[in-house]
Structure formats: C-alpha cells, structure tokens
Write a protein that holds these residues in place. Sequence first.
Motif, PDB file in Angstrom:
ATOM      1  N   LEU A  21       0.838  -1.217   0.000  1.00 37.29           N
ATOM      2  CA  LEU A  21       0.000   0.000   0.000  1.00 37.29           C
ATOM      3  C   LEU A  21       0.866   1.257   0.000  1.00 37.29           C
ATOM      4  O   LEU A  21       0.568   2.220  -0.709  1.00 37.29           O
ATOM      5  CB  LEU A  21      -0.931   0.002   1.220  1.00 37.29           C
ATOM      6  N   PHE A  22       1.924   1.247   0.798  1.00 34.75           N
ATOM      7  CA  PHE A  22       2.819   2.411   0.846  1.00 34.75           C
ATOM      8  C   PHE A  22       3.423   2.667  -0.532  1.00 34.75           C
ATOM      9  O   PHE A  22       3.586   3.813  -0.944  1.00 34.75           O
ATOM     10  CB  PHE A  22       3.958   2.200   1.851  1.00 34.75           C
ATOM     11  N   ARG A  23       3.765   1.581  -1.229  1.00 37.02           N
ATOM     12  CA  ARG A  23       4.356   1.742  -2.561  1.00 37.02           C
ATOM     13  C   ARG A  23       3.313   2.281  -3.544  1.00 37.02           C
ATOM     14  O   ARG A  23       3.605   3.176  -4.340  1.00 37.02           O
ATOM     15  CB  ARG A  23       4.900   0.416  -3.076  1.00 37.02           C
ATOM     16  N   ALA A  24       2.105   1.737  -3.494  1.00 33.98           N
ATOM     17  CA  ALA A  24       1.069   2.115  -4.460  1.00 33.98           C
ATOM     18  C   ALA A  24       0.483   3.495  -4.189  1.00 33.98           C
ATOM     19  O   ALA A  24       0.263   4.269  -5.126  1.00 33.98           O
ATOM     20  CB  ALA A  24      -0.045   1.067  -4.445  1.00 33.98           C
ATOM     21  N   ARG A  25       0.265   3.808  -2.914  1.00 34.07           N
ATOM     22  CA  ARG A  25      -0.449   5.053  -2.574  1.00 34.07           C
ATOM     23  C   ARG A  25       0.440   6.104  -1.914  1.00 34.07           C
ATOM     24  O   ARG A  25       0.071   7.275  -1.859  1.00 34.07           O
ATOM     25  CB  ARG A  25      -1.608   4.736  -1.624  1.00 34.07           C
ATOM     26  N   GLY A  26       1.582   5.677  -1.408  1.00 31.78           N
ATOM     27  CA  GLY A  26       2.418   6.561  -0.612  1.00 31.78           C
ATOM     28  C   GLY A  26       2.092   6.379   0.858  1.00 31.78           C
ATOM     29  O   GLY A  26       0.952   6.065   1.220  1.00 31.78           O
ATOM     30  N   PHE A  27       3.092   6.576   1.709  1.00 36.41           N
ATOM     31  CA  PHE A  27       2.905   6.386   3.147  1.00 36.41           C
ATOM     32  C   PHE A  27       1.851   7.329   3.699  1.00 36.41           C
ATOM     33  O   PHE A  27       0.941   6.916   4.424  1.00 36.41           O
ATOM     34  CB  PHE A  27       4.242   6.600   3.874  1.00 36.41           C
ATOM     35  N   ALA A  28       1.959   8.609   3.349  1.00 33.76           N
ATOM     36  CA  ALA A  28       1.056   9.616   3.915  1.00 33.76           C
ATOM     37  C   ALA A  28      -0.401   9.373   3.526  1.00 33.76           C
ATOM     38  O   ALA A  28      -1.314   9.638   4.311  1.00 33.76           O
ATOM     39  CB  ALA A  28       1.494  11.012   3.483  1.00 33.76           C
ATOM     40  N   ALA A  29      -0.630   8.865   2.315  1.00 31.95           N
ATOM     41  CA  ALA A  29      -1.997   8.673   1.820  1.00 31.95           C
ATOM     42  C   ALA A  29      -2.618   7.351   2.268  1.00 31.95           C
ATOM     43  O   ALA A  29      -3.796   7.106   2.025  1.00 31.95           O
ATOM     44  CB  ALA A  29      -2.012   8.755   0.298  1.00 31.95           C
ATOM     45  N   THR A  30      -1.838   6.494   2.913  1.00 33.86           N
ATOM     46  CA  THR A  30      -2.351   5.206   3.374  1.00 33.86           C
ATOM     47  C   THR A  30      -2.803   5.332   4.827  1.00 33.86           C
ATOM     48  O   THR A  30      -2.002   5.701   5.694  1.00 33.86           O
ATOM     49  CB  THR A  30      -1.263   4.113   3.280  1.00 33.86           C
ATOM     50  N   ARG A 113      11.270   9.636   4.103  1.00 32.23           N
ATOM     51  CA  ARG A 113      11.066  11.031   4.512  1.00 32.23           C
ATOM     52  C   ARG A 113       9.985  11.172   5.579  1.00 32.23           C
ATOM     53  O   ARG A 113       9.906  12.184   6.271  1.00 32.23           O
ATOM     54  CB  ARG A 113      10.674  11.874   3.289  1.00 32.23           C
ATOM     55  N   HIS A 114       9.135  10.163   5.682  1.00 36.00           N
ATOM     56  CA  HIS A 114       8.032  10.226   6.651  1.00 36.00           C
ATOM     57  C   HIS A 114       8.411   9.660   8.018  1.00 36.00           C
ATOM     58  O   HIS A 114       7.563   9.626   8.916  1.00 36.00           O
ATOM     59  CB  HIS A 114       6.808   9.489   6.092  1.00 36.00           C
TER      60      HIS A 114
END
Length: 197
Positions: A21-30, A113-114
């Motif tokens: 999910l982090f790869r597909a959506r990004g950490f912040a958006a998950t 970065r997060h």
Amino acid sequence: MSTTAPLRPRKAQIDRTATALFRARGFAATSMRELATALGLEAGSLYSHIKSKEEILHRVCFGLAESFFAGFAAATLDATAPVATQLRQAIEAHVRVLTSDSAASAVFLHEWRHLSEPARGEFLALRDRYEAAFRELIAKGVAAGELHTPDTAFAALTLLASLNWLPAWYRPEGKLAPDEIAHRLAEQLLSGLRHDG
C-alpha cells in the motif's frame, strides 16, 4: 545495527500488505483503516498487532539498510581481492537486495522522509555511511590504479543513483533474472570506471 528478530506470521503479513500500500499510494496517503480493510480486519483489532503505520515504515527502512550493509561487508570481505572485483560484488549485492522485495525497496528509497525524529536522522546517517563506503572503495581503486575518475564522490553518487532506479522498472516476472540484472548493471557501471592505461 542490531539484527532484527523474525516477525510472527501475522505481523509479517501486515508488513507485506502495508508495504504494498505504501508503494502504491504513498505512506502519507495510506490510512490505518485502509490497511485494516486490506487485511480483512477491524481497524481496532489492527492496533493489537502494531502501534502505528510508522512502526512498519521503520522496520522496512532499517531492515533493508541492514541488508545493504551486510551485502557490502560480504562483497569487501577479502581485502586482498582487486578493488574492481570488490566493487563489482558490492554492486551485485546492492541489486540483489533491491530485487529481493521490490515493494520494500521502493518504500525504502522514497518513503523514508516520513520517518519521525530521531529515526529520520539515524536513517540519514546510515545512508551517508553507506554512500561513504562506496566512495572510499572507489577512491581505493583509483589509488591502486585499477579505477579512474576525476571525482570519487560524483562517481559513487552516480553509481548508486543508477542502481536505485531499479525498483521503478524491475518486475519479478520479467525476462531477466535478478542475477543477470546484477551482472549487466555491474558490467555497465564498471566500464566507465575501469582504468585502461
């Protein structure tokens, strides 16, 4: 870095799903709710397994960092080997880590970065140390007359940037196996550094 203990099967499944999910959506958006849904869990029960999604990001980033350092150490274990050979082995080890889990590699390269402090600072210090190890190996090769570059720092950064593009295009089902990719990339990158004189 301390060796991480093996994850329990459920936690390992959570990490794999979250990493995808982090790869597909990004950490912040998950969100934790999305992660729970993907796992078929109630959001509340997810917290019985993990404290936060950053806990997973921390494991991914520092786990891969440990793998990169272990690969580099193994590649340079024989200090009597030609530096070009050690560098080739270090490049190939780096590729093997990147291709062992392309989702985790993409998260490692882009989502660090997060991380919150102090983990973010620790991660950056590890990254700097790893880059310095490549820079020092290249400098050793230049001093020995095996490699040629007017700028070892630029050469190391160019080499790592070229390698770290791999998760953007690598597909496990592709026609090239990881070892073949490692061999080809090492050959391509070393061709610009070898001393022909």
